[in-house]
Write a protein that holds these residues in place. Structure first.
Motif, mmCIF file in Angstrom:
data_model
loop_
_atom_site.group_PDB
_atom_site.id
_atom_site.type_symbol
_atom_site.label_atom_id
_atom_site.label_comp_id
_atom_site.label_asym_id
_atom_site.label_seq_id
_atom_site.Cartn_x
_atom_site.Cartn_y
_atom_site.Cartn_z
ATOM 1 N N ASN A 90 0.831 -1.211 0.000
ATOM 2 C CA ASN A 90 0.000 0.000 0.000
ATOM 3 C C ASN A 90 0.864 1.258 0.000
ATOM 4 O OD1 ASN A 90 -2.460 1.642 0.494
ATOM 5 N ND2 ASN A 90 -1.569 1.920 2.518
ATOM 6 N N ARG A 91 1.919 1.276 0.819
ATOM 7 C CA ARG A 91 2.819 2.433 0.851
ATOM 8 C C ARG A 91 3.500 2.642 -0.498
ATOM 9 N NH1 ARG A 91 6.178 2.182 6.573
ATOM 10 N NH2 ARG A 91 4.410 2.435 7.973
ATOM 11 N N SER A 92 3.923 1.529 -1.111
ATOM 12 C CA SER A 92 4.656 1.623 -2.377
ATOM 13 C C SER A 92 3.776 2.158 -3.490
ATOM 14 C CB SER A 92 5.201 0.238 -2.769
ATOM 15 O OG SER A 92 6.128 -0.229 -1.804
ATOM 16 N N ILE A 93 2.520 1.720 -3.513
ATOM 17 C CA ILE A 93 1.606 2.161 -4.569
ATOM 18 C C ILE A 93 1.188 3.610 -4.351
ATOM 19 C CG2 ILE A 93 -0.689 1.799 -5.569
ATOM 20 C CD1 ILE A 93 -0.306 -1.190 -5.051
ATOM 21 N N GLN A 94 0.987 3.997 -3.087
ATOM 22 C CA GLN A 94 0.514 5.347 -2.796
ATOM 23 C C GLN A 94 1.613 6.393 -2.897
ATOM 24 O OE1 GLN A 94 -2.404 6.508 0.000
ATOM 25 N NE2 GLN A 94 -2.763 4.436 0.708
ATOM 26 N N ARG A 95 2.833 6.062 -2.446
ATOM 27 C CA ARG A 95 3.878 7.081 -2.375
ATOM 28 C C ARG A 95 5.067 6.731 -3.255
ATOM 29 N NH1 ARG A 95 1.070 6.609 2.219
ATOM 30 N NH2 ARG A 95 0.427 8.484 3.295
ATOM 31 N N LYS A 96 5.966 5.930 -2.723
ATOM 32 C CA LYS A 96 7.108 5.460 -3.488
ATOM 33 C C LYS A 96 7.485 4.098 -2.957
ATOM 34 C CE LYS A 96 10.514 7.694 -0.470
ATOM 35 N NZ LYS A 96 11.655 8.633 -0.387
ATOM 36 N N ILE A 97 8.256 3.356 -3.745
ATOM 37 C CA ILE A 97 8.619 2.006 -3.336
ATOM 38 C C ILE A 97 9.252 2.034 -1.947
ATOM 39 C CG2 ILE A 97 10.023 -0.005 -3.872
ATOM 40 C CD1 ILE A 97 7.690 0.354 -5.748
ATOM 41 N N ALA A 98 8.694 1.230 -1.049
ATOM 42 C CA ALA A 98 9.100 1.274 0.360
ATOM 43 C C ALA A 98 10.320 0.393 0.619
ATOM 44 C CB ALA A 98 7.926 0.835 1.245
ATOM 45 N N TRP A 99 11.369 0.590 -0.186
ATOM 46 C CA TRP A 99 12.557 -0.252 -0.026
ATOM 47 C C TRP A 99 13.178 -0.085 1.362
ATOM 48 C CZ3 TRP A 99 12.652 -4.162 -2.881
ATOM 49 C CH2 TRP A 99 12.407 -4.121 -4.256
ATOM 50 N N LYS A 100 13.220 1.145 1.860
ATOM 51 C CA LYS A 100 13.830 1.364 3.173
ATOM 52 C C LYS A 100 13.050 0.639 4.261
ATOM 53 C CE LYS A 100 13.469 5.277 5.461
ATOM 54 N NZ LYS A 100 13.625 6.680 5.903
ATOM 55 N N ASP A 101 11.735 0.748 4.225
ATOM 56 C CA ASP A 101 10.905 0.087 5.225
ATOM 57 C C ASP A 101 11.037 -1.426 5.138
ATOM 58 O OD1 ASP A 101 9.245 2.489 6.283
ATOM 59 O OD2 ASP A 101 9.087 2.637 4.120
ATOM 60 N N VAL A 102 11.017 -1.946 3.909
ATOM 61 C CA VAL A 102 11.136 -3.386 3.695
ATOM 62 C C VAL A 102 12.507 -3.879 4.157
ATOM 63 C CG1 VAL A 102 11.236 -5.191 1.935
ATOM 64 C CG2 VAL A 102 9.454 -3.443 1.830
ATOM 65 N N THR A 103 13.543 -3.076 3.915
ATOM 66 C CA THR A 103 14.899 -3.441 4.337
ATOM 67 C C THR A 103 14.982 -3.555 5.855
ATOM 68 O OG1 THR A 103 15.906 -2.366 2.411
ATOM 69 C CG2 THR A 103 17.324 -2.751 4.320
ATOM 70 N N TYR A 104 14.426 -2.578 6.568
ATOM 71 C CA TYR A 104 14.469 -2.620 8.026
ATOM 72 C C TYR A 104 13.549 -3.701 8.580
ATOM 73 C CZ TYR A 104 17.463 1.425 8.595
ATOM 74 O OH TYR A 104 18.550 2.272 8.599
ATOM 75 N N PHE A 105 12.435 -3.957 7.923
ATOM 76 C CA PHE A 105 11.552 -5.054 8.309
ATOM 77 C C PHE A 105 12.297 -6.385 8.199
ATOM 78 C CE2 PHE A 105 8.495 -8.380 7.188
ATOM 79 C CZ PHE A 105 7.553 -8.249 8.192
ATOM 80 N N THR A 106 13.008 -6.568 7.074
ATOM 81 C CA THR A 106 13.789 -7.787 6.862
ATOM 82 C C THR A 106 14.938 -7.871 7.859
ATOM 83 O OG1 THR A 106 13.251 -7.683 4.495
ATOM 84 C CG2 THR A 106 15.062 -9.129 5.146
ATOM 85 N N LEU A 107 15.555 -6.731 8.151
ATOM 86 C CA LEU A 107 16.636 -6.700 9.141
ATOM 87 C C LEU A 107 16.127 -7.136 10.513
ATOM 88 C CD1 LEU A 107 19.582 -6.012 9.769
ATOM 89 C CD2 LEU A 107 18.869 -3.652 10.201
ATOM 90 N N GLY A 108 14.921 -6.730 10.861
ATOM 91 C CA GLY A 108 14.317 -7.164 12.116
ATOM 92 C C GLY A 108 14.171 -8.673 12.167
ATOM 93 N N LYS A 109 13.789 -9.264 11.037
ATOM 94 C CA LYS A 109 13.688 -10.719 10.945
ATOM 95 C C LYS A 109 15.056 -11.369 11.120
ATOM 96 C CE LYS A 109 9.594 -11.524 8.096
ATOM 97 N NZ LYS A 109 9.170 -12.744 8.795
ATOM 98 N N VAL A 110 16.051 -10.821 10.439
ATOM 99 C CA VAL A 110 17.407 -11.371 10.514
ATOM 100 C C VAL A 110 17.921 -11.346 11.951
ATOM 101 C CG1 VAL A 110 19.814 -10.949 9.854
ATOM 102 C CG2 VAL A 110 18.008 -10.844 8.115
ATOM 103 N N VAL A 111 17.721 -10.224 12.637
ATOM 104 C CA VAL A 111 18.173 -10.105 14.027
ATOM 105 C C VAL A 111 17.448 -11.105 14.922
ATOM 106 C CG1 VAL A 111 18.186 -8.580 16.044
ATOM 107 C CG2 VAL A 111 18.889 -7.697 13.816
ATOM 108 N N ALA A 112 16.140 -11.242 14.740
ATOM 109 C CA ALA A 112 15.349 -12.150 15.586
ATOM 110 C C ALA A 112 15.846 -13.590 15.451
ATOM 111 C CB ALA A 112 13.873 -12.058 15.206
ATOM 112 N N PHE A 113 15.953 -14.080 14.225
ATOM 113 C CA PHE A 113 16.349 -15.475 14.027
ATOM 114 C C PHE A 113 17.821 -15.700 14.359
ATOM 115 C CE2 PHE A 113 12.522 -15.469 11.265
ATOM 116 C CZ PHE A 113 11.860 -16.531 11.864
#
Length: 244
Positions: free
Chosen positions: A57-80
């Motif tokens: 939704n963010r990507s379609i409305q504004r701009k591709i949310a690469w930064k948000d997705v990167t930090y979301f993925t980083l959160g996963k990496v740290v957790a596991f």
């Protein structure tokens, strides 16, 4: 309801699980595919659909949310990665006690999704500096910390399937491999594959900010639809896991 979700998960994940088993002699590829199977586990399915809804939704409305997705993925990496380190340091006794804690962590996710859905619908309004998932007009000012914490919390939403995949299937390979420390973060990347694919497709098709270009009213409609989906997912998730 959980049984229905498990059946759907089993159908979706079976081909990837078979692929992972055939690639066990290549630990890094094995961990990546096993992570993809984990993304389709019952306890991860609603969370991943929610992440796709939110960042899509963010990507379609504004701009591709690469930064948000990167930090979301980083959160996963740290957790596991932290879970892998804890098991390695504390041994099997700690691993056997973990199921006592994960169900309570898992139950938090449903109410969190309901909160996000209500926020996207404008029913809940936040003021001040707190912006867990704030959809402000000034997109560039959003804190990546919220995406990181979302990825971290979603990764701790364990269920029996996810527990078996990570602790029973992956961790023995981690402990036996000379480069086992790479495998938990690789597994985490695998769990993020569905989200990364969707965002990549939006970017590839030139969907970045398309709603913004066509008007704010349409953008608000899309946001409300995403909010309704998040709310329904939260209710479904809460009913499913609070009844166990």
């Amino acid at each position: 309801m959980y049984n229905l979700l498990s059946q759907i998960s089993a159908v979706l994940s079976k081909p990837f699980f078979n692929m992972a088993n055939s690639l066990e002699s290549w630990p890094i590829v094995f961990a990546l595919i096993l992570g993809l199977v984990g993304a389709l586990a019952p306890c991860q399915l609603t969370g991943n659909i929610s992440a796709v809804t939110l960042y899509g939704n963010r990507s379609i409305q504004r701009k591709i949310a690469w930064k948000d997705v990167t930090y979301f993925t980083l959160g996963k990496v740290v957790a596991f990665s932290l879970l892998g380190i804890l098991v390695w340091m504390l041994g099997r006794g700690f691993e056997q006690n973990l199921p006592l804690y994960f169900p309570w962590l898992r139950k938090i996710m449903g109410p969190l999704l309901i909160f996000v859905g209500l926020f996207m619908l404008g029913i809940i309004k936040l003021k001040g500096s707190f912006n867990l998932l704030k959809l402000s007009k000034e997109y560039k000012h959003e804190s990546p910390f919220s995406s990181f914490m979302l990825g971290l919390s979603f990764s701790l939403a364990f269920c029996p399937t996810m527990f078996v995949l990570f602790f029973v299937t992956l961790m023995p390979v981690v402990l036996a491999s000379p480069y086992g420390f790479i495998l938990p973060p690789t597994f985490a990347l695998g769990t993020a594959i569905p989200l990364l694919v969707v965002i990549f497709v939006i970017w590839y098709l030139g969907g970045s900010g398309v709603i913004m270009k066509k008007g704010r009213k349409l953008g608000m409609v899309i946001q409300r639809m995403a909010g309704v989906l998040m709310l329904l997912l939260g209710i479904f998730d809460t009913v499913t896991y609070w009844s166990l």
